[in-house]
Motif scaffolding. Sequence first.
Motif, PDB file in Angstrom:
ATOM      1  N   THR A 247      23.539  24.490  49.147  1.00 39.62           N
ATOM      2  CA  THR A 247      24.931  24.947  49.125  1.00 39.62           C
ATOM      3  C   THR A 247      25.581  24.833  50.500  1.00 39.62           C
ATOM      4  OG1 THR A 247      24.279  27.276  49.383  1.00 39.62           O
ATOM      5  CG2 THR A 247      24.634  26.460  47.124  1.00 39.62           C
TER       6      THR A 247
ATOM      7  N   GLY B  74      31.755  27.426  41.399  1.00 41.30           N
ATOM      8  CA  GLY B  74      31.956  28.136  40.145  1.00 41.30           C
ATOM      9  C   GLY B  74      30.683  28.436  39.375  1.00 41.30           C
ATOM     10  N   ILE B  75      29.546  28.230  39.989  1.00 49.36           N
ATOM     11  CA  ILE B  75      28.251  28.453  39.338  1.00 49.36           C
ATOM     12  C   ILE B  75      27.753  29.865  39.659  1.00 49.36           C
ATOM     13  CG2 ILE B  75      25.825  27.709  39.259  1.00 49.36           C
ATOM     14  CD1 ILE B  75      27.757  25.686  38.025  1.00 49.36           C
ATOM     15  N   ASP B  76      27.208  30.546  38.663  1.00 52.67           N
ATOM     16  CA  ASP B  76      26.579  31.844  38.863  1.00 52.67           C
ATOM     17  C   ASP B  76      25.228  31.582  39.543  1.00 52.67           C
ATOM     18  OD1 ASP B  76      25.092  34.212  38.656  1.00 52.67           O
ATOM     19  OD2 ASP B  76      25.775  34.641  36.619  1.00 52.67           O
ATOM     20  N   MET B  77      25.199  31.729  40.860  1.00 54.94           N
ATOM     21  CA  MET B  77      24.015  31.361  41.626  1.00 54.94           C
ATOM     22  C   MET B  77      22.818  32.257  41.328  1.00 54.94           C
ATOM     23  SD  MET B  77      24.721  28.570  43.068  1.00 54.94           S
ATOM     24  CE  MET B  77      23.267  28.392  44.096  1.00 54.94           C
ATOM     25  N   ASP B  78      23.038  33.533  41.053  1.00 56.52           N
ATOM     26  CA  ASP B  78      21.902  34.402  40.716  1.00 56.52           C
ATOM     27  C   ASP B  78      21.226  33.917  39.437  1.00 56.52           C
ATOM     28  OD1 ASP B  78      22.200  36.052  42.940  1.00 56.52           O
ATOM     29  OD2 ASP B  78      23.526  37.435  41.885  1.00 56.52           O
ATOM     30  N   ARG B  79      22.027  33.579  38.469  1.00 58.06           N
ATOM     31  CA  ARG B  79      21.483  33.069  37.198  1.00 58.06           C
ATOM     32  C   ARG B  79      20.759  31.738  37.418  1.00 58.06           C
ATOM     33  NH1 ARG B  79      24.187  30.236  32.480  1.00 58.06           N
ATOM     34  NH2 ARG B  79      22.862  30.732  30.719  1.00 58.06           N
TER      35      ARG B  79
ATOM     36  N   LYS C 188      19.393  30.609  40.184  1.00 56.12           N
ATOM     37  CA  LYS C 188      18.148  30.843  40.927  1.00 56.12           C
ATOM     38  C   LYS C 188      17.038  31.341  39.995  1.00 56.12           C
ATOM     39  CE  LYS C 188      20.310  31.794  45.367  1.00 56.12           C
ATOM     40  NZ  LYS C 188      20.615  32.834  46.376  1.00 56.12           N
ATOM     41  N   THR C 189      17.399  32.224  39.077  1.00 50.31           N
ATOM     42  CA  THR C 189      16.409  32.743  38.122  1.00 50.31           C
ATOM     43  C   THR C 189      15.869  31.609  37.257  1.00 50.31           C
ATOM     44  OG1 THR C 189      17.411  34.923  38.086  1.00 50.31           O
ATOM     45  CG2 THR C 189      16.031  34.339  36.197  1.00 50.31           C
TER      46      THR C 189
END
Length: 127
Positions: free
Chosen positions: A35, A46-51, A53-54
Amino acid sequence: MNDTPETQATTTVFEQIGGEAAVEAVVAIFYGKVTDDPALAGYFEGIDMDRLKTHQARFVGQALGASRPYSGRSMRKAHADLAITSPDFDRVVGHLAASLTEAGVDAETIGVIAGALAPLKDEIVTA
């Protein structure tokens, strides 16, 4: 644990590098690098980075021998609309290798990991 030939034969790469905690640490380092890379940052807008990464930690874990299943989309479906180029894929692989090195993974194991993930290029590169 003693590393006898018997235990080495039954130990997965996932276990050798330190299991789930180690994979999660590498994934965190990795996403920091990609990033921060101006050539790659746009892929993550616009990406949910926590999701992400999981999902990535579970995917990489499974690829390395973890018992926890990966239940996300196929690599082809997950990347189909991103128009990822071959040079950008190669940049990502470089960041992954650097992340593994930074996390203390030895060169031989990094080679094994690269070998496990390299066949995905045909599924991920779409431009």
